[in-house]
Each structure stands twice: as structure tokens, then as C-alpha cells.
Design a protein around this motif. Structure first.
Motif, PDB file in Angstrom:
ATOM      1  N   PRO A  88       0.878  -1.228   0.032  1.00 52.17           N
ATOM      2  CA  PRO A  88       0.105  -0.065  -0.087  1.00 52.17           C
ATOM      3  C   PRO A  88       0.801   1.301  -0.022  1.00 52.17           C
ATOM      4  O   PRO A  88       0.483   2.225  -0.602  1.00 52.17           O
ATOM      5  CB  PRO A  88      -0.888  -0.036   1.305  1.00 52.17           C
ATOM      6  CG  PRO A  88      -1.051  -1.600   1.441  1.00 52.17           C
ATOM      7  CD  PRO A  88       0.306  -2.166   0.854  1.00 52.17           C
ATOM      8  N   THR A  89       2.059   1.269   0.758  1.00 48.70           N
ATOM      9  CA  THR A  89       2.779   2.618   0.730  1.00 48.70           C
ATOM     10  C   THR A  89       3.481   2.782  -0.483  1.00 48.70           C
ATOM     11  O   THR A  89       3.596   3.924  -1.094  1.00 48.70           O
ATOM     12  CB  THR A  89       4.039   2.249   1.736  1.00 48.70           C
ATOM     13  OG1 THR A  89       3.270   1.847   3.180  1.00 48.70           O
ATOM     14  CG2 THR A  89       4.970   3.594   1.887  1.00 48.70           C
ATOM     15  N   GLN A  90       3.837   1.817  -1.352  1.00 48.95           N
ATOM     16  CA  GLN A  90       4.372   1.922  -2.590  1.00 48.95           C
ATOM     17  C   GLN A  90       3.277   2.289  -3.636  1.00 48.95           C
ATOM     18  O   GLN A  90       3.547   3.427  -4.386  1.00 48.95           O
ATOM     19  CB  GLN A  90       5.085   0.509  -3.430  1.00 48.95           C
ATOM     20  CG  GLN A  90       6.216   0.007  -2.529  1.00 48.95           C
ATOM     21  CD  GLN A  90       6.367  -1.436  -3.031  1.00 48.95           C
ATOM     22  OE1 GLN A  90       5.592  -2.243  -3.211  1.00 48.95           O
ATOM     23  NE2 GLN A  90       7.918  -1.501  -3.263  1.00 48.95           N
ATOM     24  N   VAL A  91       2.125   2.061  -3.504  1.00 46.25           N
ATOM     25  CA  VAL A  91       1.020   2.383  -4.523  1.00 46.25           C
ATOM     26  C   VAL A  91       0.934   3.842  -4.112  1.00 46.25           C
ATOM     27  O   VAL A  91       0.468   4.421  -5.110  1.00 46.25           O
ATOM     28  CB  VAL A  91      -0.141   1.315  -4.231  1.00 46.25           C
ATOM     29  CG1 VAL A  91      -1.373   1.877  -4.846  1.00 46.25           C
ATOM     30  CG2 VAL A  91       0.327   0.041  -4.680  1.00 46.25           C
ATOM     31  N   MET A  92       0.550   4.105  -2.776  1.00 42.06           N
ATOM     32  CA  MET A  92       0.305   5.442  -2.418  1.00 42.06           C
ATOM     33  C   MET A  92       1.283   6.274  -2.926  1.00 42.06           C
ATOM     34  O   MET A  92       0.903   7.471  -3.618  1.00 42.06           O
ATOM     35  CB  MET A  92       0.226   5.553  -0.991  1.00 42.06           C
ATOM     36  CG  MET A  92      -1.220   5.042  -0.518  1.00 42.06           C
ATOM     37  SD  MET A  92      -1.705   5.400   1.295  1.00 42.06           S
ATOM     38  CE  MET A  92      -0.177   4.280   2.287  1.00 42.06           C
ATOM     39  N   ASN A  93       2.375   6.133  -2.835  1.00 42.33           N
ATOM     40  CA  ASN A  93       3.558   7.078  -3.356  1.00 42.33           C
ATOM     41  C   ASN A  93       3.549   7.342  -4.919  1.00 42.33           C
ATOM     42  O   ASN A  93       3.745   8.386  -5.484  1.00 42.33           O
ATOM     43  CB  ASN A  93       4.867   6.632  -2.825  1.00 42.33           C
ATOM     44  CG  ASN A  93       5.188   6.949  -1.385  1.00 42.33           C
ATOM     45  OD1 ASN A  93       4.658   7.709  -0.839  1.00 42.33           O
ATOM     46  ND2 ASN A  93       6.025   6.134  -0.607  1.00 42.33           N
ATOM     47  N   LYS A  94       3.478   6.116  -5.449  1.00 38.85           N
ATOM     48  CA  LYS A  94       3.311   5.953  -6.859  1.00 38.85           C
ATOM     49  C   LYS A  94       2.085   6.811  -7.702  1.00 38.85           C
ATOM     50  O   LYS A  94       2.073   7.560  -8.553  1.00 38.85           O
ATOM     51  CB  LYS A  94       3.338   4.843  -7.298  1.00 38.85           C
ATOM     52  CG  LYS A  94       3.809   4.744  -9.068  1.00 38.85           C
ATOM     53  CD  LYS A  94       3.786   3.404  -9.693  1.00 38.85           C
ATOM     54  CE  LYS A  94       4.203   3.457 -10.947  1.00 38.85           C
ATOM     55  NZ  LYS A  94       4.604   1.919 -11.393  1.00 38.85           N
ATOM     56  N   HIS A  95       0.812   6.509  -7.045  1.00 37.65           N
ATOM     57  CA  HIS A  95      -0.437   6.943  -7.493  1.00 37.65           C
ATOM     58  C   HIS A  95      -0.932   7.906  -6.910  1.00 37.65           C
ATOM     59  O   HIS A  95      -2.130   8.518  -7.569  1.00 37.65           O
ATOM     60  CB  HIS A  95      -1.246   5.707  -7.741  1.00 37.65           C
ATOM     61  CG  HIS A  95      -0.626   4.541  -8.663  1.00 37.65           C
ATOM     62  ND1 HIS A  95      -0.693   4.425 -10.054  1.00 37.65           N
ATOM     63  CD2 HIS A  95       0.023   3.182  -8.139  1.00 37.65           C
ATOM     64  CE1 HIS A  95      -0.038   3.551 -10.271  1.00 37.65           C
ATOM     65  NE2 HIS A  95       0.379   2.691  -9.373  1.00 37.65           N
ATOM     66  N   GLN A  96      -0.391   8.476  -5.799  1.00 38.16           N
ATOM     67  CA  GLN A  96      -1.260   9.485  -5.024  1.00 38.16           C
ATOM     68  C   GLN A  96      -2.605   9.225  -4.653  1.00 38.16           C
ATOM     69  O   GLN A  96      -3.480  10.082  -4.776  1.00 38.16           O
ATOM     70  CB  GLN A  96      -1.084  10.728  -5.942  1.00 38.16           C
ATOM     71  CG  GLN A  96       0.502  11.231  -6.209  1.00 38.16           C
ATOM     72  CD  GLN A  96       1.615  11.405  -4.980  1.00 38.16           C
ATOM     73  OE1 GLN A  96       1.098  12.011  -4.147  1.00 38.16           O
ATOM     74  NE2 GLN A  96       2.489  10.746  -4.858  1.00 38.16           N
ATOM     75  N   VAL A  97      -2.793   7.838  -4.175  1.00 36.62           N
ATOM     76  CA  VAL A  97      -4.064   7.556  -3.715  1.00 36.62           C
ATOM     77  C   VAL A  97      -4.066   7.004  -2.337  1.00 36.62           C
ATOM     78  O   VAL A  97      -2.939   6.503  -1.859  1.00 36.62           O
ATOM     79  CB  VAL A  97      -4.614   6.397  -4.744  1.00 36.62           C
ATOM     80  CG1 VAL A  97      -5.927   5.891  -4.069  1.00 36.62           C
ATOM     81  CG2 VAL A  97      -4.973   6.919  -6.120  1.00 36.62           C
ATOM     82  N   VAL A  98      -5.033   7.279  -1.342  1.00 34.88           N
ATOM     83  CA  VAL A  98      -4.796   6.910  -0.076  1.00 34.88           C
ATOM     84  C   VAL A  98      -5.510   5.601   0.102  1.00 34.88           C
ATOM     85  O   VAL A  98      -6.610   5.344   0.175  1.00 34.88           O
ATOM     86  CB  VAL A  98      -5.720   7.869   0.920  1.00 34.88           C
ATOM     87  CG1 VAL A  98      -5.471   7.561   2.255  1.00 34.88           C
ATOM     88  CG2 VAL A  98      -5.012   9.327   0.689  1.00 34.88           C
ATOM     89  N   VAL A  99      -4.522   4.587   0.244  1.00 36.13           N
ATOM     90  CA  VAL A  99      -4.786   3.340   0.523  1.00 36.13           C
ATOM     91  C   VAL A  99      -4.853   3.130   1.978  1.00 36.13           C
ATOM     92  O   VAL A  99      -4.036   3.114   2.834  1.00 36.13           O
ATOM     93  CB  VAL A  99      -4.023   2.382  -0.060  1.00 36.13           C
ATOM     94  CG1 VAL A  99      -4.441   0.892   0.213  1.00 36.13           C
ATOM     95  CG2 VAL A  99      -4.032   2.365  -1.594  1.00 36.13           C
ATOM     96  N   VAL A 100      -6.270   3.036   2.660  1.00 41.21           N
ATOM     97  CA  VAL A 100      -6.416   2.976   3.922  1.00 41.21           C
ATOM     98  C   VAL A 100      -5.844   1.354   4.753  1.00 41.21           C
ATOM     99  O   VAL A 100      -5.522   1.276   5.613  1.00 41.21           O
ATOM    100  CB  VAL A 100      -7.646   3.563   4.576  1.00 41.21           C
ATOM    101  CG1 VAL A 100      -7.972   3.544   6.144  1.00 41.21           C
ATOM    102  CG2 VAL A 100      -7.934   4.906   4.131  1.00 41.21           C
ATOM    103  N   SER A 101      -6.724   0.367   3.781  1.00 38.60           N
ATOM    104  CA  SER A 101      -6.712  -0.785   4.110  1.00 38.60           C
ATOM    105  C   SER A 101      -6.267  -1.834   3.062  1.00 38.60           C
ATOM    106  O   SER A 101      -7.264  -1.515   2.077  1.00 38.60           O
ATOM    107  CB  SER A 101      -7.689  -1.433   5.006  1.00 38.60           C
ATOM    108  OG  SER A 101      -7.734  -2.524   5.393  1.00 38.60           O
ATOM    109  N   HIS A 102      -5.705  -2.818   3.092  1.00 36.11           N
ATOM    110  CA  HIS A 102      -5.541  -3.884   1.905  1.00 36.11           C
ATOM    111  C   HIS A 102      -5.263  -5.245   2.656  1.00 36.11           C
ATOM    112  O   HIS A 102      -4.388  -5.122   3.473  1.00 36.11           O
ATOM    113  CB  HIS A 102      -4.474  -3.346   1.182  1.00 36.11           C
ATOM    114  CG  HIS A 102      -4.499  -4.599  -0.243  1.00 36.11           C
ATOM    115  ND1 HIS A 102      -5.391  -4.635  -0.991  1.00 36.11           N
ATOM    116  CD2 HIS A 102      -3.324  -5.316  -0.270  1.00 36.11           C
ATOM    117  CE1 HIS A 102      -4.901  -5.503  -1.866  1.00 36.11           C
ATOM    118  NE2 HIS A 102      -3.848  -6.059  -1.549  1.00 36.11           N
TER     119      HIS A 102
END
Length: 129
Positions: A88-102
Motif C-alpha cells: 500500500p505504501t508503494q502504491v500511495m507514493n506512486k499513484h497519489q491515492v490514499v489506501v487505508v486498508s488492504h
């Protein structure tokens, strides 16, 4: 089998997470919760197809609390990145989306996110109630 729904606030999102936790017969593979400022988006992924009765019950409950969500291109790439194993951290940094839970549904992650968000903001936006 996958479903993508949006919910107006965190209370409805938590209600759905609680219901999913109590439905032990569902072959839930992962649950992703994304915060989009004005709504919460929940992506449900199942290991295999649900029976028609179980699917009907699930869809009735989801429709009662939220609505089907049509994803943006950004959201599609976010969900693909998560399904390919990115954190989730990698995805948030790359796509600028807030992933709260996965992954496994954990309501505490949403509650902690809301507490930190409100602490930094100083008030409760309607989507966090």
C-alpha cells in the motif's frame, strides 16, 4: 469475482466491514479500502464465485449502504498494482491515492486513519463521520 462500491462515510464503510467479518462462509480473498476525500471506495475480491443466494444477500447489503463505483483510470491502476503485490505504501507514493486498508478486513485501520486525519485537520469532514 470482484466488486467495487463507494460509501458516503466511514460509518457505512465500517458497517460493511463488520458484516463481511460475520459472514464466515464468504471466500473473501482481500478487501481494499481507499479514501477519496468525498467518499470511501471498497474493492472486494473473492477466491471463487459466490452461490446465487450468497451473492444476492451480499449485493443487497452493499446496495443498501452504498452504490456500485465506476473507477477512474487512476483507481484501476492502483488496484492493479495492489493485486500485483505492491505494498500500500508503494502504491500511495506512486499513484497519489490514499489506501487505508488492504488484505484482511481490519476496522481498526480505518478508525486510526480517521483519528489521525481529524487530528491534523482539526475538524470532522462529513465523509469521516
Amino acid at each position: 469475482m470482484q466488486y467495487l462500491y463507494s460509501f458516503a462515510n466511514v460509518s457505512l464503510t465500517l458497517r460493511v466491514m463488520d458484516r463481511l467479518s460475520s459472514m464466515s462462509n464468504l471466500p473473501l480473498q482481500s478487501l481494499t479500502v481507499i479514501y477519496l476525500v468525498d467518499r470511501w471506495v471498497m474493492h472486494l475480491s473473492f477466491r471463487n464465485s459466490l452461490g446465487s443466494a450468497a451473492e444476492g444477500d451480499l449485493l443487497a447489503f452493499l446496495n443498501e449502504n452504498g452504490m456500485p463505483h465506476t473507477p477512474s483510470k487512476q483507481l484501476i491502476t492502483t488496484l492493479q498494482a495492489l493485486s500485483q503485490g505492491q505494498t500500500p505504501t508503494q502504491v500511495m507514493n506512486k499513484h497519489q491515492v490514499v489506501v487505508v486498508s488492504h488484505g484482511v478486513p481490519d476496522p481498526r485501520e480505518l478508525q486510526e486513519f480517521c483519528a489521525r486525519f481529524v487530528e491534523g485537520l482539526g475538524y470532522y469532514p462529513p465523509s469521516l463521520v
